[in-house]
Design a protein around this motif. Sequence first.
Motif: not given
Lengths: 286, 252
Positions: A82, A84, A89, A112, A160
Amino acid sequence: MTQAATNTAISVRNVSHSFGEADEARHVKALLDTSLDVTRGELLCLIGPSGCGKSTLLNVMGGLIAPTTGTVMVGDKPVHGPMPNDIAFIFQENALFPWSTIHENMILGMSFQGVPKAERADRAQRALEAVGLDEFAGHYPSQLSGGMRQRAALARALSLETNILLMDEPFGALDEQTRMVLGEDLSVLLSRSKKTIVFVTHSLGEAVFLADRVAVFSARPGTIKEIITVDEPHPRKSAFMTSARFHQQRDQLYDLLHDEIRKSMAQSGKPKRAYEDQSSRAGPAA
Amino acid sequence: MKRYLLRHPGVARLGVILLMLIGWEIAARWFIDPMFISPPSRVLMALGSVFATPNVPAALRLTFFELAVAFALAVIIGVVLGLAVGLSKFGNKTFMPIVLLLYGIPQITILPIFILYFGIGPAAKIAFGVTHGMFPIIMAVVAGVQNIKPILLTSARSMGASNWQILRHVVYPNMIPSLFSGMRLGMTGVLLGVLLAELYVSTGGIGYFTSMFTQNFDPTKLLGLVGILAAMAIALNELVRRGETHFARWRD
Ligand SMILES: Nc1ncnc2c1ncn2[C@@H]1O[C@H](COP(=O)(O)OP(=O)(O)O)[C@@H](O)[C@H]1O
Ligand SMILES: [Mg+2]
Protein backbone atom coordinates in the motif's frame (compact mmCIF):
# COMPACT_ATOMS: atom_id res chain seq x y z
CA MET A 1 13.14 10.40 -18.51
CA THR A 2 10.86 11.01 -21.48
CA GLN A 3 7.97 13.44 -21.49
CA ALA A 4 5.49 10.56 -21.69
CA ALA A 5 6.93 8.88 -18.61
CA THR A 6 6.72 12.00 -16.43
CA ASN A 7 3.11 12.41 -17.46
CA THR A 8 2.26 8.90 -16.35
CA ALA A 9 0.76 8.53 -12.89
CA ILE A 10 0.59 4.74 -12.87
CA SER A 11 2.25 2.40 -15.25
CA VAL A 12 1.30 -1.26 -15.35
CA ARG A 13 3.71 -3.55 -17.19
CA ASN A 14 2.91 -7.12 -18.22
CA VAL A 15 0.97 -7.89 -15.08
CA SER A 16 -0.54 -11.35 -14.67
CA HIS A 17 -2.19 -12.61 -11.56
CA SER A 18 -3.52 -15.96 -10.42
CA PHE A 19 -5.30 -16.74 -7.16
CA GLY A 20 -4.35 -19.98 -5.44
CA GLU A 21 -1.45 -22.30 -6.24
CA ALA A 22 -1.26 -23.76 -9.75
CA ASP A 23 -2.23 -27.26 -8.58
CA GLU A 24 -5.13 -26.16 -6.39
CA ALA A 25 -8.69 -26.82 -7.45
CA ARG A 26 -9.69 -23.20 -6.91
CA HIS A 27 -6.80 -21.86 -8.98
CA VAL A 28 -8.06 -18.86 -10.95
CA LYS A 29 -6.19 -16.96 -13.64
CA ALA A 30 -7.63 -13.50 -13.05
CA LEU A 31 -5.33 -11.25 -15.08
CA LEU A 32 -3.27 -12.07 -18.14
CA ASP A 33 -0.32 -9.99 -19.30
CA THR A 34 -1.93 -6.60 -18.86
CA SER A 35 -0.15 -3.33 -19.58
CA LEU A 36 -1.62 0.11 -19.08
CA ASP A 37 -0.52 3.70 -18.52
CA VAL A 38 -2.73 5.98 -16.49
CA THR A 39 -2.09 9.61 -17.40
CA ARG A 40 -1.77 12.22 -14.67
CA GLY A 41 -5.04 14.01 -14.00
CA GLU A 42 -7.25 11.76 -16.10
CA LEU A 43 -10.21 9.69 -15.07
CA LEU A 44 -9.80 6.22 -16.48
CA CYS A 45 -12.71 3.80 -16.29
CA LEU A 46 -12.23 0.05 -16.26
CA ILE A 47 -15.22 -1.78 -17.66
CA GLY A 48 -15.75 -5.45 -18.43
CA PRO A 49 -17.79 -8.52 -17.66
CA SER A 50 -18.06 -9.35 -14.00
CA GLY A 51 -15.26 -11.58 -12.75
CA CYS A 52 -12.87 -10.51 -15.52
CA GLY A 53 -10.25 -9.11 -13.15
CA LYS A 54 -11.06 -5.41 -12.85
CA SER A 55 -10.85 -5.35 -9.06
CA THR A 56 -7.74 -7.48 -9.21
CA LEU A 57 -6.04 -4.95 -11.49
CA LEU A 58 -7.12 -2.05 -9.27
CA ASN A 59 -5.81 -3.81 -6.15
CA VAL A 60 -2.55 -4.60 -7.91
CA MET A 61 -2.19 -0.92 -8.89
CA GLY A 62 -2.73 0.10 -5.26
CA GLY A 63 -0.36 -2.48 -3.81
CA LEU A 64 -3.08 -4.44 -2.02
CA ILE A 65 -2.31 -7.52 -4.12
CA ALA A 66 1.21 -8.49 -5.19
CA PRO A 67 0.89 -9.69 -8.80
CA THR A 68 2.17 -13.12 -9.77
CA THR A 69 4.29 -11.53 -12.51
CA GLY A 70 4.82 -8.03 -13.89
CA THR A 71 5.46 -4.63 -12.33
CA VAL A 72 3.55 -1.52 -11.36
CA MET A 73 5.11 1.91 -10.97
CA VAL A 74 3.50 4.89 -9.30
CA GLY A 75 5.40 7.89 -10.57
CA ASP A 76 8.97 6.63 -10.35
CA LYS A 77 8.35 4.30 -7.41
CA PRO A 78 7.79 0.57 -7.89
CA VAL A 79 4.72 -0.64 -6.00
CA HIS A 80 5.39 -3.32 -3.38
CA GLY A 81 2.58 -2.64 -0.93
CA PRO A 82 0.00 0.00 0.00
CA MET A 83 1.16 3.55 -0.75
CA PRO A 84 -1.09 5.60 1.51
CA ASN A 85 0.68 8.85 0.67
CA ASP A 86 0.06 8.47 -3.06
CA ILE A 87 -3.07 6.36 -3.37
CA ALA A 88 -6.46 6.32 -1.65
CA PHE A 89 -9.08 3.64 -2.19
CA ILE A 90 -12.84 3.71 -2.29
CA PHE A 91 -14.58 0.35 -2.32
CA GLN A 92 -18.00 -0.80 -3.41
CA GLU A 93 -18.80 -2.26 -0.01
CA ASN A 94 -19.27 0.11 2.89
CA ALA A 95 -15.74 0.28 4.31
CA LEU A 96 -16.41 2.87 7.02
CA PHE A 97 -15.72 1.67 10.56
CA PRO A 98 -19.21 1.15 11.97
CA TRP A 99 -18.17 1.87 15.58
CA SER A 100 -16.91 5.36 14.71
CA THR A 101 -18.76 8.46 13.63
CA ILE A 102 -18.06 9.88 10.18
CA HIS A 103 -15.74 12.45 11.74
CA GLU A 104 -13.91 9.79 13.78
CA ASN A 105 -13.59 7.62 10.67
CA MET A 106 -11.82 10.43 8.90
CA ILE A 107 -9.54 11.23 11.82
CA LEU A 108 -8.63 7.56 12.12
CA GLY A 109 -7.84 7.28 8.41
CA MET A 110 -5.57 10.30 8.64
CA SER A 111 -3.85 8.90 11.72
CA PHE A 112 -3.18 5.67 9.80
CA GLN A 113 -1.70 7.71 6.97
CA GLY A 114 0.39 9.78 9.39
CA VAL A 115 -1.19 13.23 9.09
CA PRO A 116 -0.03 15.46 11.98
CA LYS A 117 -2.65 15.60 14.75
CA ALA A 118 -3.16 19.35 14.52
CA GLU A 119 -4.16 19.19 10.86
CA ARG A 120 -6.68 16.40 11.06
CA ALA A 121 -9.82 18.19 12.21
CA ASP A 122 -9.39 20.94 9.61
CA ARG A 123 -8.87 18.53 6.78
CA ALA A 124 -11.85 16.41 7.84
CA GLN A 125 -14.05 19.49 7.86
CA ARG A 126 -12.90 20.57 4.38
CA ALA A 127 -13.37 17.12 2.87
CA LEU A 128 -16.84 16.76 4.39
CA GLU A 129 -17.82 20.16 2.99
CA ALA A 130 -16.55 19.12 -0.42
CA VAL A 131 -18.96 16.17 -0.50
CA GLY A 132 -21.74 18.11 1.26
CA LEU A 133 -21.81 16.04 4.43
CA ASP A 134 -20.49 18.51 7.01
CA GLU A 135 -23.76 18.39 8.93
CA PHE A 136 -23.43 14.64 9.37
CA ALA A 137 -19.94 14.53 10.88
CA GLY A 138 -21.32 13.22 14.18
CA HIS A 139 -23.47 10.48 12.66
CA TYR A 140 -22.61 6.80 12.68
CA PRO A 141 -22.42 5.10 9.26
CA SER A 142 -25.50 3.03 10.08
CA GLN A 143 -27.47 6.27 10.45
CA LEU A 144 -26.76 7.32 6.85
CA SER A 145 -28.23 6.17 3.56
CA GLY A 146 -26.13 4.13 1.14
CA GLY A 147 -25.42 7.17 -1.01
CA MET A 148 -24.36 9.26 1.97
CA ARG A 149 -22.09 6.47 3.19
CA GLN A 150 -20.29 6.39 -0.14
CA ARG A 151 -19.95 10.16 -0.05
CA ALA A 152 -18.47 9.82 3.42
CA ALA A 153 -16.05 7.20 2.11
CA LEU A 154 -15.14 9.63 -0.66
CA ALA A 155 -14.58 12.35 1.93
CA ARG A 156 -12.34 10.06 3.95
CA ALA A 157 -10.31 9.35 0.82
CA LEU A 158 -10.14 13.06 -0.08
CA SER A 159 -8.92 13.99 3.39
CA LEU A 160 -5.84 11.85 2.74
CA GLU A 161 -4.95 14.35 -0.05
CA THR A 162 -3.41 11.76 -2.34
CA ASN A 163 -2.82 12.44 -6.02
CA ILE A 164 -4.45 9.18 -7.00
CA LEU A 165 -7.89 7.77 -6.22
CA LEU A 166 -8.70 4.15 -6.99
CA MET A 167 -12.44 3.56 -6.93
CA ASP A 168 -13.88 0.06 -7.20
CA GLU A 169 -17.53 0.32 -8.26
CA PRO A 170 -18.06 2.99 -5.61
CA PHE A 171 -21.66 3.59 -6.66
CA GLY A 172 -22.33 -0.01 -7.66
CA ALA A 173 -24.67 -0.74 -4.79
CA LEU A 174 -26.72 2.44 -5.21
CA ASP A 175 -29.88 3.10 -7.17
CA GLU A 176 -29.58 4.72 -10.58
CA GLN A 177 -30.79 8.21 -9.60
CA THR A 178 -28.36 8.44 -6.71
CA ARG A 179 -25.44 7.27 -8.79
CA MET A 180 -26.23 9.81 -11.52
CA VAL A 181 -26.15 12.65 -9.01
CA LEU A 182 -23.00 11.33 -7.37
CA GLY A 183 -21.44 10.99 -10.83
CA GLU A 184 -22.10 14.65 -11.58
CA ASP A 185 -20.68 15.65 -8.20
CA LEU A 186 -17.61 13.55 -8.82
CA SER A 187 -17.08 15.19 -12.20
CA VAL A 188 -17.21 18.63 -10.57
CA LEU A 189 -14.87 17.55 -7.81
CA LEU A 190 -12.48 16.10 -10.35
CA SER A 191 -12.24 19.21 -12.44
CA ARG A 192 -11.30 21.16 -9.32
CA SER A 193 -8.85 18.73 -7.79
CA LYS A 194 -6.84 17.51 -10.80
CA LYS A 195 -6.58 14.09 -9.25
CA THR A 196 -5.78 10.96 -11.19
CA ILE A 197 -8.66 8.54 -10.86
CA VAL A 198 -9.10 4.93 -11.87
CA PHE A 199 -12.74 4.00 -11.62
CA VAL A 200 -14.17 0.50 -12.00
CA THR A 201 -17.75 0.31 -13.12
CA HIS A 202 -20.10 -2.09 -14.84
CA SER A 203 -22.35 0.73 -16.06
CA LEU A 204 -21.77 1.81 -19.67
CA GLY A 205 -23.48 5.15 -19.04
CA GLU A 206 -21.44 5.84 -15.95
CA ALA A 207 -18.24 5.04 -17.83
CA VAL A 208 -18.98 7.37 -20.73
CA PHE A 209 -20.28 10.11 -18.46
CA LEU A 210 -17.28 10.12 -16.12
CA ALA A 211 -14.28 8.91 -18.06
CA ASP A 212 -11.63 10.64 -20.14
CA ARG A 213 -10.72 7.16 -21.33
CA VAL A 214 -12.48 3.84 -20.95
CA ALA A 215 -10.46 0.62 -20.88
CA VAL A 216 -12.52 -2.36 -21.97
CA PHE A 217 -11.63 -5.76 -20.52
CA SER A 218 -11.85 -9.11 -22.22
CA ALA A 219 -13.46 -12.05 -20.43
CA ARG A 220 -11.34 -13.88 -17.84
CA PRO A 221 -8.41 -14.18 -17.75
CA GLY A 222 -8.79 -10.45 -18.15
CA THR A 223 -6.66 -8.21 -20.21
CA ILE A 224 -7.36 -4.85 -21.78
CA LYS A 225 -8.97 -5.31 -25.17
CA GLU A 226 -9.35 -1.71 -26.26
CA ILE A 227 -9.25 1.81 -24.90
CA ILE A 228 -11.69 4.45 -26.13
CA THR A 229 -11.41 8.18 -25.50
CA VAL A 230 -14.29 10.41 -24.40
CA ASP A 231 -13.53 13.95 -25.51
CA GLU A 232 -15.65 16.12 -23.26
CA PRO A 233 -14.32 18.58 -20.68
CA HIS A 234 -15.03 18.25 -16.95
CA PRO A 235 -17.20 19.20 -15.12
CA ARG A 236 -19.74 17.38 -17.24
CA LYS A 237 -23.32 18.52 -17.30
CA SER A 238 -26.38 16.35 -17.41
CA ALA A 239 -26.94 17.72 -20.93
CA PHE A 240 -23.97 15.63 -22.04
CA MET A 241 -25.87 12.55 -20.99
CA THR A 242 -28.67 13.27 -23.44
CA SER A 243 -26.40 14.28 -26.33
CA ALA A 244 -26.04 12.21 -29.50
CA ARG A 245 -22.30 11.82 -28.91
CA PHE A 246 -22.91 10.28 -25.50
CA HIS A 247 -25.23 7.69 -27.01
CA GLN A 248 -22.93 6.97 -29.88
CA GLN A 249 -20.02 6.34 -27.52
CA ARG A 250 -22.10 4.22 -25.23
CA ASP A 251 -23.19 2.09 -28.19
CA GLN A 252 -19.59 1.74 -29.26
CA LEU A 253 -18.74 0.49 -25.76
CA TYR A 254 -21.65 -1.88 -25.83
CA ASP A 255 -20.45 -3.41 -29.10
CA LEU A 256 -16.99 -3.92 -27.63
CA LEU A 257 -18.35 -5.49 -24.48
CA HIS A 258 -21.11 -7.62 -25.91
CA ASP A 259 -18.99 -10.57 -27.07
CA GLU A 260 -16.91 -10.55 -23.90
CA ILE A 261 -19.97 -10.71 -21.72
CA ARG A 262 -21.28 -13.71 -23.71
CA LYS A 263 -17.90 -15.44 -23.33
CA SER A 264 -17.80 -14.69 -19.63
CA MET A 265 -21.31 -16.07 -19.13
CA ALA A 266 -20.40 -19.24 -21.01
CA GLN A 267 -17.48 -19.71 -18.57
CA SER A 268 -19.68 -19.56 -15.53
CA GLY A 269 -22.66 -21.41 -17.04
CA LYS A 270 -23.62 -24.76 -15.51
CA PRO A 271 -22.53 -27.89 -17.43
CA LYS A 272 -25.30 -29.42 -19.46
CA ARG A 273 -25.06 -32.69 -17.56
CA ALA A 274 -27.05 -31.25 -14.66
CA TYR A 275 -30.24 -31.68 -16.71
CA GLU A 276 -29.50 -35.27 -17.66
CA ASP A 277 -28.88 -36.18 -14.02
CA GLN A 278 -32.25 -34.86 -13.02
CA SER A 279 -34.17 -36.64 -15.78
CA SER A 280 -32.46 -39.96 -15.08
CA ARG A 281 -33.22 -39.62 -11.39
CA ALA A 282 -36.86 -38.85 -12.12
CA GLY A 283 -37.19 -42.06 -14.16
CA PRO A 284 -36.87 -44.86 -11.58
CA ALA A 285 -38.71 -42.86 -8.92
CA ALA A 286 -41.85 -42.69 -11.10
CA MET B 1 -57.07 -2.48 31.24
CA LYS B 2 -55.33 -4.91 28.91
CA ARG B 3 -54.14 -2.05 26.75
CA TYR B 4 -52.81 -0.21 29.77
CA LEU B 5 -50.86 -3.29 30.84
CA LEU B 6 -49.50 -3.80 27.34
CA ARG B 7 -48.20 -0.28 27.33
CA HIS B 8 -46.73 -0.65 30.82
CA PRO B 9 -45.19 -4.13 30.95
CA GLY B 10 -43.34 -3.16 34.12
CA VAL B 11 -46.62 -2.93 36.03
CA ALA B 12 -47.70 -6.41 34.96
CA ARG B 13 -44.28 -7.79 35.80
CA LEU B 14 -44.40 -6.27 39.26
CA GLY B 15 -47.90 -7.72 39.71
CA VAL B 16 -46.70 -11.23 38.89
CA ILE B 17 -43.86 -10.95 41.37
CA LEU B 18 -46.22 -9.65 44.07
CA LEU B 19 -48.65 -12.53 43.43
CA MET B 20 -45.83 -15.04 43.75
CA LEU B 21 -44.70 -13.49 47.03
CA ILE B 22 -48.26 -13.53 48.37
CA GLY B 23 -48.66 -17.19 47.37
CA TRP B 24 -45.40 -17.99 49.09
CA GLU B 25 -46.47 -16.05 52.18
CA ILE B 26 -49.79 -17.90 52.38
CA ALA B 27 -48.25 -21.31 51.75
CA ALA B 28 -45.51 -20.74 54.29
CA ARG B 29 -47.83 -19.39 57.00
CA TRP B 30 -50.60 -21.94 56.85
CA PHE B 31 -49.74 -24.96 54.75
CA ILE B 32 -46.07 -25.96 55.01
CA ASP B 33 -43.99 -27.10 57.97
CA PRO B 34 -42.04 -24.04 59.23
CA MET B 35 -39.03 -26.34 59.60
CA PHE B 36 -38.63 -26.16 55.81
CA ILE B 37 -39.81 -22.76 54.70
CA SER B 38 -40.39 -19.28 56.07
CA PRO B 39 -42.77 -16.66 54.75
CA PRO B 40 -41.07 -13.84 52.80
CA SER B 41 -42.13 -11.29 55.41
CA ARG B 42 -40.23 -13.13 58.08
CA VAL B 43 -37.22 -13.68 55.80
CA LEU B 44 -37.13 -9.96 55.12
CA MET B 45 -37.33 -9.14 58.82
CA ALA B 46 -34.56 -11.66 59.50
CA LEU B 47 -32.13 -10.09 57.05
CA GLY B 48 -30.86 -7.94 59.89
CA SER B 49 -30.16 -10.95 62.06
CA VAL B 50 -28.43 -12.70 59.16
CA PHE B 51 -26.05 -9.79 58.93
CA ALA B 52 -25.71 -9.77 62.70
CA THR B 53 -24.66 -13.43 62.79
CA PRO B 54 -20.98 -13.40 63.67
CA ASN B 55 -18.74 -13.71 60.62
CA VAL B 56 -21.56 -13.54 58.04
CA PRO B 57 -20.54 -10.08 56.76
CA ALA B 58 -16.96 -11.34 56.47
CA ALA B 59 -18.21 -14.41 54.61
CA LEU B 60 -20.21 -12.25 52.20
CA ARG B 61 -17.17 -10.08 51.62
CA LEU B 62 -15.04 -13.16 51.00
CA THR B 63 -17.49 -14.59 48.47
CA PHE B 64 -17.75 -11.25 46.74
CA PHE B 65 -13.96 -11.06 46.64
CA GLU B 66 -13.81 -14.57 45.14
CA LEU B 67 -16.36 -13.60 42.50
CA ALA B 68 -14.53 -10.40 41.59
CA VAL B 69 -11.11 -12.02 41.34
CA ALA B 70 -12.46 -15.02 39.43
CA PHE B 71 -14.28 -12.76 36.99
CA ALA B 72 -11.26 -10.53 36.42
CA LEU B 73 -9.04 -13.56 35.82
CA ALA B 74 -11.63 -15.16 33.52
CA VAL B 75 -11.77 -11.99 31.44
CA ILE B 76 -7.99 -11.63 31.23
CA ILE B 77 -7.36 -15.30 30.42
CA GLY B 78 -10.36 -15.42 28.10
CA VAL B 79 -9.25 -12.37 26.10
CA VAL B 80 -5.63 -13.50 25.84
CA LEU B 81 -6.48 -17.08 24.83
CA GLY B 82 -9.31 -15.86 22.59
CA LEU B 83 -6.97 -13.50 20.74
CA ALA B 84 -4.31 -16.20 20.45
CA VAL B 85 -6.79 -18.68 19.03
CA GLY B 86 -8.78 -16.21 16.96
CA LEU B 87 -6.00 -14.19 15.34
CA SER B 88 -4.02 -17.00 13.76
CA LYS B 89 -5.23 -19.69 11.40
CA PHE B 90 -2.81 -22.09 13.06
CA GLY B 91 -4.06 -21.29 16.55
CA ASN B 92 -7.62 -21.62 15.39
CA LYS B 93 -7.18 -24.98 13.67
CA THR B 94 -5.10 -26.41 16.52
CA PHE B 95 -6.73 -25.13 19.66
CA MET B 96 -10.36 -24.43 18.82
CA PRO B 97 -11.35 -28.15 18.88
CA ILE B 98 -9.62 -28.50 22.25
CA VAL B 99 -11.45 -25.48 23.63
CA LEU B 100 -14.78 -26.85 22.41
CA LEU B 101 -14.01 -30.26 23.92
CA LEU B 102 -13.09 -28.80 27.32
CA TYR B 103 -16.10 -26.48 27.24
CA GLY B 104 -18.31 -29.51 26.73
CA ILE B 105 -17.19 -31.30 29.90
CA PRO B 106 -19.51 -30.77 32.88
CA GLN B 107 -16.89 -29.31 35.15
CA ILE B 108 -18.61 -30.37 38.33
CA THR B 109 -17.01 -33.78 37.71
CA ILE B 110 -13.56 -32.32 38.33
CA LEU B 111 -14.46 -30.14 41.34
CA PRO B 112 -12.86 -32.61 43.81
CA ILE B 113 -9.61 -32.31 41.88
CA PHE B 114 -9.73 -28.53 42.28
CA ILE B 115 -10.19 -28.95 46.02
CA LEU B 116 -7.30 -31.39 46.09
CA TYR B 117 -4.98 -28.99 44.24
CA PHE B 118 -6.11 -25.64 45.61
CA GLY B 119 -7.24 -26.58 49.11
CA ILE B 120 -10.53 -25.70 50.77
CA GLY B 121 -9.80 -21.96 50.91
CA PRO B 122 -10.69 -19.20 48.43
CA ALA B 123 -8.12 -20.36 45.84
CA ALA B 124 -10.18 -23.41 44.82
CA LYS B 125 -13.35 -21.32 44.50
CA ILE B 126 -11.61 -18.71 42.40
CA ALA B 127 -10.02 -21.35 40.18
CA PHE B 128 -13.33 -23.14 39.72
CA GLY B 129 -15.03 -19.85 38.93
CA VAL B 130 -12.34 -18.99 36.39
CA THR B 131 -12.67 -22.27 34.49
CA HIS B 132 -16.42 -21.78 34.32
CA GLY B 133 -16.20 -18.17 33.24
CA MET B 134 -13.35 -18.18 30.77
CA PHE B 135 -14.76 -20.49 28.09
CA PRO B 136 -17.69 -18.35 27.00
CA ILE B 137 -15.29 -15.39 26.93
CA ILE B 138 -12.78 -17.27 24.76
CA MET B 139 -15.55 -18.25 22.36
CA ALA B 140 -16.87 -14.69 22.22
CA VAL B 141 -13.44 -13.18 21.58
CA VAL B 142 -12.71 -15.71 18.84
CA ALA B 143 -16.07 -14.94 17.23
CA GLY B 144 -15.52 -11.19 17.62
CA VAL B 145 -12.12 -11.38 15.95
CA GLN B 146 -13.33 -13.58 13.12
CA ASN B 147 -16.61 -11.93 12.24
CA ILE B 148 -14.75 -8.82 11.10
CA LYS B 149 -15.61 -7.70 7.58
CA PRO B 150 -12.48 -8.28 5.43
CA ILE B 151 -13.09 -4.97 3.64
CA LEU B 152 -12.42 -3.11 6.92
CA LEU B 153 -8.99 -4.71 7.20
CA THR B 154 -8.24 -4.05 3.53
CA SER B 155 -9.35 -0.46 3.83
CA ALA B 156 -7.26 0.12 6.97
CA ARG B 157 -4.25 -1.37 5.25
CA SER B 158 -4.79 0.82 2.18
CA MET B 159 -4.69 3.91 4.41
CA GLY B 160 -1.34 2.81 5.83
CA ALA B 161 -2.35 1.23 9.14
CA SER B 162 0.39 -0.77 10.88
CA ASN B 163 -0.36 -4.21 12.33
CA TRP B 164 -0.59 -2.68 15.78
CA GLN B 165 -2.98 0.04 14.55
CA ILE B 166 -5.16 -2.59 12.90
CA LEU B 167 -5.26 -4.57 16.14
CA ARG B 168 -5.98 -1.51 18.25
CA HIS B 169 -8.38 0.42 15.97
CA VAL B 170 -10.07 -2.29 13.89
CA VAL B 171 -9.87 -5.74 15.49
CA TYR B 172 -10.37 -4.49 19.06
CA PRO B 173 -13.45 -2.28 18.53
CA ASN B 174 -14.95 -4.92 16.26
CA MET B 175 -14.60 -7.42 19.10
CA ILE B 176 -16.12 -5.26 21.85
CA PRO B 177 -19.85 -6.08 21.48
CA SER B 178 -19.08 -9.77 21.21
CA LEU B 179 -16.70 -9.56 24.17
CA PHE B 180 -19.43 -8.05 26.32
CA SER B 181 -21.95 -10.76 25.48
CA GLY B 182 -19.18 -13.23 26.33
CA MET B 183 -18.56 -11.40 29.61
CA ARG B 184 -22.23 -11.64 30.50
CA LEU B 185 -22.18 -15.39 29.95
CA GLY B 186 -18.80 -15.50 31.70
CA MET B 187 -20.29 -13.74 34.74
CA THR B 188 -23.04 -16.37 34.91
CA GLY B 189 -20.34 -19.03 34.69
CA VAL B 190 -18.20 -17.43 37.40
CA LEU B 191 -21.19 -17.21 39.74
CA LEU B 192 -21.98 -20.86 39.08
CA GLY B 193 -18.38 -22.00 39.60
CA VAL B 194 -17.67 -19.98 42.74
CA LEU B 195 -20.97 -20.75 44.42
CA LEU B 196 -20.81 -24.45 43.53
CA ALA B 197 -17.34 -24.69 45.03
CA GLU B 198 -18.50 -22.69 48.06
CA LEU B 199 -21.44 -24.99 48.70
CA TYR B 200 -19.32 -28.08 48.12
CA VAL B 201 -16.85 -27.28 50.85
CA SER B 202 -16.20 -24.08 52.72
CA THR B 203 -14.54 -22.85 55.86
CA GLY B 204 -15.14 -19.14 55.84
CA GLY B 205 -17.30 -18.15 52.88
CA ILE B 206 -21.00 -18.20 52.25
CA GLY B 207 -21.00 -21.97 51.74
CA TYR B 208 -20.10 -22.54 55.38
CA PHE B 209 -23.11 -20.58 56.61
CA THR B 210 -25.58 -22.10 54.17
CA SER B 211 -24.67 -25.56 55.38
CA MET B 212 -24.79 -24.37 58.99
CA PHE B 213 -28.25 -22.81 58.61
CA THR B 214 -29.42 -25.95 56.81
CA GLN B 215 -28.16 -28.24 59.55
CA ASN B 216 -29.76 -26.04 62.21
CA PHE B 217 -33.11 -26.13 60.37
CA ASP B 218 -33.14 -22.37 60.22
CA PRO B 219 -34.93 -21.70 56.90
CA THR B 220 -35.48 -18.05 57.68
CA LYS B 221 -31.79 -17.25 57.79
CA LEU B 222 -31.02 -19.71 54.99
CA LEU B 223 -33.52 -18.05 52.68
CA GLY B 224 -32.24 -14.64 53.72
CA LEU B 225 -28.71 -15.60 52.86
CA VAL B 226 -29.74 -17.17 49.55
CA GLY B 227 -31.68 -13.99 48.80
CA ILE B 228 -28.59 -11.89 49.44
CA LEU B 229 -26.57 -14.13 47.13
CA ALA B 230 -29.23 -13.88 44.45
CA ALA B 231 -29.26 -10.09 44.79
CA MET B 232 -25.49 -10.08 44.45
CA ALA B 233 -25.68 -12.21 41.31
CA ILE B 234 -28.42 -10.07 39.78
CA ALA B 235 -26.49 -6.88 40.50
CA LEU B 236 -23.30 -8.24 38.93
CA ASN B 237 -25.14 -9.56 35.87
CA GLU B 238 -26.96 -6.27 35.45
CA LEU B 239 -23.66 -4.38 35.61
CA VAL B 240 -22.19 -6.40 32.74
CA ARG B 241 -25.45 -6.24 30.78
CA ARG B 242 -25.39 -2.44 31.05
CA GLY B 243 -21.86 -2.48 29.70
CA GLU B 244 -22.99 -4.71 26.88
CA THR B 245 -25.83 -2.47 25.72
CA HIS B 246 -23.63 0.58 26.07
CA PHE B 247 -20.82 -0.77 23.92
CA ALA B 248 -23.09 -2.42 21.38
CA ARG B 249 -24.76 0.86 20.44
CA TRP B 250 -23.08 1.17 17.03
CA ARG B 251 -24.24 -2.25 15.88
CA ASP B 252 -26.23 -1.88 12.70
N1 LIG C 1 -9.21 -13.70 -3.16
C1 LIG C 1 -9.53 -14.45 -4.23
N2 LIG C 1 -9.29 -15.77 -4.23
C2 LIG C 1 -9.62 -16.54 -5.30
N3 LIG C 1 -10.17 -16.07 -6.42
C3 LIG C 1 -10.43 -14.76 -6.50
C4 LIG C 1 -10.13 -13.87 -5.40
N4 LIG C 1 -10.50 -12.62 -5.76
C5 LIG C 1 -11.01 -12.72 -7.00
N5 LIG C 1 -10.95 -13.99 -7.46
C6 LIG C 1 -11.38 -14.47 -8.77
O1 LIG C 1 -10.65 -13.77 -9.76
C7 LIG C 1 -11.47 -13.39 -10.84
C8 LIG C 1 -11.42 -11.90 -11.04
O2 LIG C 1 -11.98 -11.27 -9.90
P1 LIG C 1 -12.21 -9.70 -9.79
O3 LIG C 1 -10.94 -9.01 -10.11
O4 LIG C 1 -12.79 -9.42 -8.47
O5 LIG C 1 -13.30 -9.46 -10.93
P2 LIG C 1 -14.15 -8.15 -11.25
O6 LIG C 1 -13.80 -7.10 -10.28
O7 LIG C 1 -13.80 -7.82 -12.66
O8 LIG C 1 -15.58 -8.56 -11.17
C9 LIG C 1 -12.87 -13.89 -10.52
O9 LIG C 1 -13.08 -15.10 -11.20
C10 LIG C 1 -12.83 -14.13 -9.04
O10 LIG C 1 -13.68 -15.21 -8.70
MG1 LIG D 1 -14.93 -6.24 -8.74
